[in-house]
Design a protein around this motif. Structure first.
Motif, PDB file in Angstrom:
ATOM      1  N   SER A   1       0.828  -1.195   0.000  1.00  0.00           N
ATOM      2  CA  SER A   1       0.000   0.000   0.000  1.00  0.00           C
ATOM      3  C   SER A   1       0.870   1.256   0.000  1.00  0.00           C
ATOM      4  O   SER A   1       0.581   2.224  -0.721  1.00  0.00           O
ATOM      5  N   GLY A   2       1.910   1.250   0.791  1.00  0.00           N
ATOM      6  CA  GLY A   2       2.832   2.383   0.810  1.00  0.00           C
ATOM      7  C   GLY A   2       3.514   2.581  -0.532  1.00  0.00           C
ATOM      8  O   GLY A   2       3.685   3.712  -0.997  1.00  0.00           O
ATOM      9  N   MET A   3       3.898   1.476  -1.172  1.00  0.00           N
ATOM     10  CA  MET A   3       4.542   1.580  -2.477  1.00  0.00           C
ATOM     11  C   MET A   3       3.550   2.098  -3.518  1.00  0.00           C
ATOM     12  O   MET A   3       3.913   2.932  -4.371  1.00  0.00           O
ATOM     13  N   ALA A   4       2.306   1.655  -3.461  1.00  0.00           N
ATOM     14  CA  ALA A   4       1.288   2.144  -4.393  1.00  0.00           C
ATOM     15  C   ALA A   4       1.035   3.639  -4.172  1.00  0.00           C
ATOM     16  O   ALA A   4       0.863   4.397  -5.135  1.00  0.00           O
ATOM     17  N   SER A   5       1.035   4.071  -2.927  1.00  0.00           N
ATOM     18  CA  SER A   5       0.855   5.498  -2.627  1.00  0.00           C
ATOM     19  C   SER A   5       2.018   6.312  -3.174  1.00  0.00           C
ATOM     20  O   SER A   5       1.824   7.398  -3.734  1.00  0.00           O
ATOM     21  N   ARG A   6       3.219   5.798  -3.011  1.00  0.00           N
ATOM     22  CA  ARG A   6       4.399   6.505  -3.536  1.00  0.00           C
ATOM     23  C   ARG A   6       4.325   6.603  -5.049  1.00  0.00           C
ATOM     24  O   ARG A   6       4.617   7.653  -5.640  1.00  0.00           O
ATOM     25  N   LEU A   7       3.925   5.527  -5.693  1.00  0.00           N
ATOM     26  CA  LEU A   7       3.795   5.535  -7.138  1.00  0.00           C
ATOM     27  C   LEU A   7       2.731   6.537  -7.583  1.00  0.00           C
ATOM     28  O   LEU A   7       2.910   7.269  -8.562  1.00  0.00           O
ATOM     29  N   ASN A   8       1.639   6.605  -6.850  1.00  0.00           N
ATOM     30  CA  ASN A   8       0.591   7.577  -7.160  1.00  0.00           C
ATOM     31  C   ASN A   8       1.130   9.006  -7.047  1.00  0.00           C
ATOM     32  O   ASN A   8       0.871   9.849  -7.909  1.00  0.00           O
ATOM     33  N   ARG A   9       1.886   9.284  -5.995  1.00  0.00           N
ATOM     34  CA  ARG A   9       2.473  10.620  -5.826  1.00  0.00           C
ATOM     35  C   ARG A   9       3.443  10.941  -6.965  1.00  0.00           C
ATOM     36  O   ARG A   9       3.503  12.081  -7.439  1.00  0.00           O
ATOM     37  N   LEU A  10       4.202   9.940  -7.418  1.00  0.00           N
ATOM     38  CA  LEU A  10       5.115  10.161  -8.534  1.00  0.00           C
ATOM     39  C   LEU A  10       4.351  10.466  -9.824  1.00  0.00           C
ATOM     40  O   LEU A  10       4.770  11.318 -10.616  1.00  0.00           O
ATOM     41  N   HIS A  11       3.238   9.784 -10.030  1.00  0.00           N
ATOM     42  CA  HIS A  11       2.420  10.073 -11.220  1.00  0.00           C
ATOM     43  C   HIS A  11       1.828  11.478 -11.137  1.00  0.00           C
ATOM     44  O   HIS A  11       1.762  12.192 -12.139  1.00  0.00           O
ATOM     45  N   ILE A  12       1.417  11.886  -9.960  1.00  0.00           N
ATOM     46  CA  ILE A  12       0.896  13.242  -9.776  1.00  0.00           C
ATOM     47  C   ILE A  12       2.000  14.257 -10.058  1.00  0.00           C
ATOM     48  O   ILE A  12       1.777  15.274 -10.731  1.00  0.00           O
ATOM     49  N   ARG A  13       3.201  13.985  -9.559  1.00  0.00           N
ATOM     50  CA  ARG A  13       4.349  14.878  -9.811  1.00  0.00           C
ATOM     51  C   ARG A  13       4.647  14.958 -11.299  1.00  0.00           C
ATOM     52  O   ARG A  13       4.916  16.038 -11.841  1.00  0.00           O
ATOM     53  N   THR A  14       4.592  13.829 -11.989  1.00  0.00           N
ATOM     54  CA  THR A  14       4.843  13.809 -13.429  1.00  0.00           C
ATOM     55  C   THR A  14       3.779  14.615 -14.167  1.00  0.00           C
ATOM     56  O   THR A  14       4.102  15.400 -15.064  1.00  0.00           O
TER      57      THR A  14
END
Length: 158
Positions: free
Chosen positions: A24-37
């Protein structure tokens, strides 16, 4: 005394909870990276529009070409079409126009925005390339971002 099978079940449940929290933490981090992109892509879009406006002022005969280049979608998964349109537009400018201080200023903003965007893409692709992310499909349906590659506006080089 706790039966052995109950201890094994409790340990398996605890392990499953820990792994679930980690995923779940990794999925959240990935989501934040997509938002940043996505945010960096929008900033790049704004910088490109600013440069197109300056080109339109420097060369009124290129206003339609600049508008046409700006009309090409800047999509996360395929940046090549917009990059090609921008490069074609930049090739039509003379060395004097490329040396104009207003053009240099907006081109510097484009270059910085492209670097921030490409950094965000690199971080996102780095996390998405991990086997655990692919195995558990943690990226969901988010498109795979692509790098933005274009000529530098200031000196006409890559």
């Amino acid at each position: 005394m706790i039966p052995g099978w109950l201890l094994v079940v409790v340990l398996l449940v605890a392990l499953a909870v820990i792994v679930g929290m980690w995923l779940s933490g990794m999925a959240s981090r990935l989501n934040r990276l997509h938002i940043r992109t996505d945010s960096a892509r929008l900033n790049l879009e704004g910088a490109l529009q600013g440069r197109a406006a300056v080109i339109g002022v420097l060369r009124p005969d290129l206003q339609q070409d600049a508008a046409r280049a700006g009309g090409v979608a800047l999509r996360a998964e395929e940046m090549g079409a917009r990059s090609d349109a921008e490069n074609t537009l930049l090739r039509t400018l003379t060395p004097e126009e490329l040396a104009n201080p207003a053009f240099i200023e907006v081109s510097t903003k484009v270059d910085l925005a492209a670097r921030f965007y490409n950094d965000a893409v690199g971080d996102t692709l780095g996390l998405r390339s991990r086997p655990v992310v692919r195995m558990f499909r943690l990226a969901g349906s988010a498109p795979m971002p692509a790098y933005y590659e274009a000529m530098s506006g200031g000196d006409g080089t890559q």
